[in-house]
Scaffold this motif. Structure first.
Motif, PDB file in Angstrom:
ATOM      1  N   ALA A   1       6.985   8.849 -16.026  1.00 17.06           N
ATOM      2  CA  ALA A   1       7.164   7.989 -17.573  1.00 17.06           C
ATOM      3  C   ALA A   1       8.482   8.322 -17.807  1.00 17.06           C
ATOM      4  O   ALA A   1       9.375   8.001 -18.427  1.00 17.06           O
ATOM      5  CB  ALA A   1       6.084   8.328 -18.268  1.00 17.06           C
TER       6      ALA A   1
ATOM      7  N   THR B   1       1.986  -3.580 -13.232  1.00 16.29           N
ATOM      8  CA  THR B   1       0.449  -3.618 -13.253  1.00 16.29           C
ATOM      9  C   THR B   1      -0.278  -3.204 -11.890  1.00 16.29           C
ATOM     10  O   THR B   1      -1.523  -3.021 -11.857  1.00 16.29           O
ATOM     11  CB  THR B   1       0.211  -5.116 -13.250  1.00 16.29           C
ATOM     12  OG1 THR B   1       0.693  -5.795 -12.234  1.00 16.29           O
ATOM     13  CG2 THR B   1       0.721  -5.784 -14.627  1.00 16.29           C
TER      14      THR B   1
ATOM     15  N   ILE C   1       5.613  -3.646 -21.761  1.00 16.77           N
ATOM     16  CA  ILE C   1       5.200  -2.995 -20.683  1.00 16.77           C
ATOM     17  C   ILE C   1       3.996  -4.017 -19.782  1.00 16.77           C
ATOM     18  O   ILE C   1       2.851  -4.031 -20.616  1.00 16.77           O
ATOM     19  CB  ILE C   1       4.297  -1.715 -20.899  1.00 16.77           C
ATOM     20  CG1 ILE C   1       5.583  -0.931 -21.611  1.00 16.77           C
ATOM     21  CG2 ILE C   1       4.158  -1.058 -19.654  1.00 16.77           C
ATOM     22  CD1 ILE C   1       5.247   0.537 -22.032  1.00 16.77           C
TER      23      ILE C   1
ATOM     24  N   ILE D   1       1.957  -4.062 -24.887  1.00 18.53           N
ATOM     25  CA  ILE D   1       1.227  -4.039 -23.856  1.00 18.53           C
ATOM     26  C   ILE D   1       0.617  -5.191 -23.405  1.00 18.53           C
ATOM     27  O   ILE D   1      -0.132  -5.857 -24.178  1.00 18.53           O
ATOM     28  CB  ILE D   1       0.126  -2.851 -23.718  1.00 18.53           C
ATOM     29  CG1 ILE D   1       0.796  -1.507 -24.420  1.00 18.53           C
ATOM     30  CG2 ILE D   1      -0.565  -2.570 -22.396  1.00 18.53           C
ATOM     31  CD1 ILE D   1       1.481  -0.812 -23.322  1.00 18.53           C
TER      32      ILE D   1
ATOM     33  N   LEU E   1       3.586   7.133 -20.602  1.00 18.72           N
ATOM     34  CA  LEU E   1       4.721   6.249 -20.886  1.00 18.72           C
ATOM     35  C   LEU E   1       4.733   5.683 -22.327  1.00 18.72           C
ATOM     36  O   LEU E   1       5.850   5.931 -23.072  1.00 18.72           O
ATOM     37  CB  LEU E   1       5.025   5.016 -19.928  1.00 18.72           C
ATOM     38  CG  LEU E   1       6.135   4.091 -20.260  1.00 18.72           C
ATOM     39  CD1 LEU E   1       7.298   4.790 -19.958  1.00 18.72           C
ATOM     40  CD2 LEU E   1       5.826   2.841 -19.401  1.00 18.72           C
TER      41      LEU E   1
ATOM     42  N   ASP F   1      -1.762  -7.145 -20.084  1.00 16.64           N
ATOM     43  CA  ASP F   1      -2.601  -7.042 -18.900  1.00 16.64           C
ATOM     44  C   ASP F   1      -3.499  -8.152 -18.899  1.00 16.64           C
ATOM     45  O   ASP F   1      -3.889  -8.590 -19.987  1.00 16.64           O
ATOM     46  CB  ASP F   1      -3.068  -5.820 -18.813  1.00 16.64           C
ATOM     47  CG  ASP F   1      -3.464  -5.528 -17.322  1.00 16.64           C
ATOM     48  OD1 ASP F   1      -4.303  -5.913 -16.710  1.00 16.64           O
ATOM     49  OD2 ASP F   1      -2.886  -4.288 -16.746  1.00 16.64           O
TER      50      ASP F   1
ATOM     51  N   ASP G   1      -1.362   5.276 -15.937  1.00 13.41           N
ATOM     52  CA  ASP G   1       0.024   5.627 -15.563  1.00 13.41           C
ATOM     53  C   ASP G   1       0.689   5.090 -16.714  1.00 13.41           C
ATOM     54  O   ASP G   1       2.049   5.539 -17.013  1.00 13.41           O
ATOM     55  CB  ASP G   1       0.454   5.483 -14.415  1.00 13.41           C
ATOM     56  CG  ASP G   1       0.530   3.654 -14.076  1.00 13.41           C
ATOM     57  OD1 ASP G   1      -0.166   3.029 -14.633  1.00 13.41           O
ATOM     58  OD2 ASP G   1       1.410   3.361 -13.017  1.00 13.41           O
ATOM     59  N   VAL G   2       0.365   4.174 -17.814  1.00 10.74           N
ATOM     60  CA  VAL G   2       0.902   3.618 -18.690  1.00 10.74           C
ATOM     61  C   VAL G   2       0.822   4.478 -19.735  1.00 10.74           C
ATOM     62  O   VAL G   2       1.658   4.442 -20.812  1.00 10.74           O
ATOM     63  CB  VAL G   2       0.728   2.364 -18.803  1.00 10.74           C
ATOM     64  CG1 VAL G   2       1.441   1.610 -20.059  1.00 10.74           C
ATOM     65  CG2 VAL G   2       0.957   1.191 -17.627  1.00 10.74           C
TER      66      VAL G   2
END
Length: 367
Positions: free
Chosen positions: A330, A264, A198, A221, A208, A223, A204-205
């Motif tokens: 999600a 993202t 992801i 994850i 999920l 980022d 918002d993650v």
């Protein structure tokens, strides 16, 4: 595979406490049943249950049968027949018009848990063979053979082992049944849990990750923002990586079946990562956002995608369920990925004219 992972954890806990266990496995179903062959449940001698072999209606009686197997240290096949609608005599009230065969195996010196553990470690998939007999006087070998990428672990005579292996190889990854004398074999192909990357660590993650981890998916994850991509924010993720888009792939294991989700909310980050992963021809690339954003992104890739690359891109990502909140989105995303992996459309079950559960083995059963 999530059920197997839970069973392994429960067994490890029971072993630390010095408690004996039994493994209950659905090995054959005729007609309708809540769970299909391969469903498992671990029972400890103090009555703790992990996993499920029904919707809850069988567990009470199964507990008694499992405790009996633990006490005698002998495997036993138990049949629940509700086709005559007189399920009250079982005291279980199944509510399904079917016959369910469940094998109860006491865990001895770690077996058969050791085979489940080895299967769970293999990212390329495995074939697990459970031998049973519906003849009351026959032996119940139980979970007896594991085949993982050319490696065989078995508790069977060599001649029988070789015969079963030929059926495993000829099975082409489809679970099925075979017969060997008085015994039937459920040859089950286990698929490793999805490995989902992801891209994005925003709020918002969070839902999920909660939903996907509940399903047992392997989650990474990534980022570029260290104050977002923090393991403390995502304790249920397997890995959290702070990286630029061009640094992501080198930090991942070599897995061509890996799935990607770009969310993202940073256009340039998502675009750069899309450019990096497209040559890898991964099967699934989900992209969050409206179709106009996706169209712009595909133009900015800088070259025309071939048919296979376009087919791998899912955007806007998710199923159309009217999702608005992050949690609902999600659900939509995870359901969409699950439908893709199983080859289903995600439509309403009431519109499906076929059985709910896929039954690839039906034609190969020899009763």
């Amino acid at each position: 595979m999530k059920e197997i992972t839970d069973i392994l954890q429960a067994y490890d806990q029971a072993e630390r406490e010095g408690r004996r266990c039994a493994l209950a496995t659905v090995v054959h179903v005729e007609g309708s049943s809540y769970r299909r062959p391969g469903a498992r449940m671990l029972v400890t001698e103090d009555g703790r249950l992990t996993g499920a072999i029904s919707g809850g209606c069988l567990e009470g009686d199964a507990l008694r049968k499992a405790l009996f197997a633990i006490q005698l240290q002998t495997s036993k096949l138990v049949t629940y027949d509700t086709t005559n609608e007189d399920d009250l005599r079982f005291g279980v009230q199944l509510g399904c018009n079917g016959v369910v065969h469940i094998l109860f195996e006491p865990v001895k010196d770690g077996h058969p848990i050791s085979l489940l553990r080895e299967a769970s470690r293999n990212r390329s998939g495995a074939a697990l063979v459970t031998l049973f007999s519906r003849q009351r006087t026959a032996e119940q070998p139980g979970t007896s053979l594991l085949y993982t990428g050319g490696r065989v672990t078995a508790t069977l005579p060599d001649a029988l082992c070789q015969t079963i292996l030929s059926d495993v190889v000829c099975g082409h990854g489809v679970s099925h049944f075979s017969h060997y004398g008085p015994h039937e074999a459920f040859i089950e192909f286990l698929v490793p849990p999805p490995a989902l990357v992801i891209a994005g660590a925003g709020n918002d993650v969070l839902p999920l990750v909660d939903i996907a981890s509940l399903l047992g998916w392997h989650l990474t994850i990534v980022d570029g923002r260290p104050h977002y991509a923090d393991k403390a924010r995502f304790p249920k993720a397997d890995r959290v990586i702070v990286a630029r888009p061009d640094q992501v792939l080198p930090q991942l294991d070599d897995d061509q079946q890996r799935l990607f989700l770009l969310m993202t909310h940073n256009y340039q980050y998502d675009l750069a990562l899309l450019k990096a992963i497209l040559p890898g021809r991964f099967p699934y690339i989900g992209i969050l956002g409206p179709r106009t954003r996706l169209d712009r992104m595909l133009e900015d890739v800088g070259y025309a995608l071939d048919e296979a690359q376009r087919a791998s891109i899912h955007g806007p990502v998710g199923l159309d369920i009217g999702a608005e909140t992050p949690a609902e989105i999600a659900v939509s995303i995870v359901a969409g990925i699950r439908a893709f992996l199983s080859g289903h459309t995600g439509r309403q079950l009431k519109d499906n004219l076929h059985p709910i559960h896929h039954r690839p083995w039906t034609a190969q059963v020899q009763d």
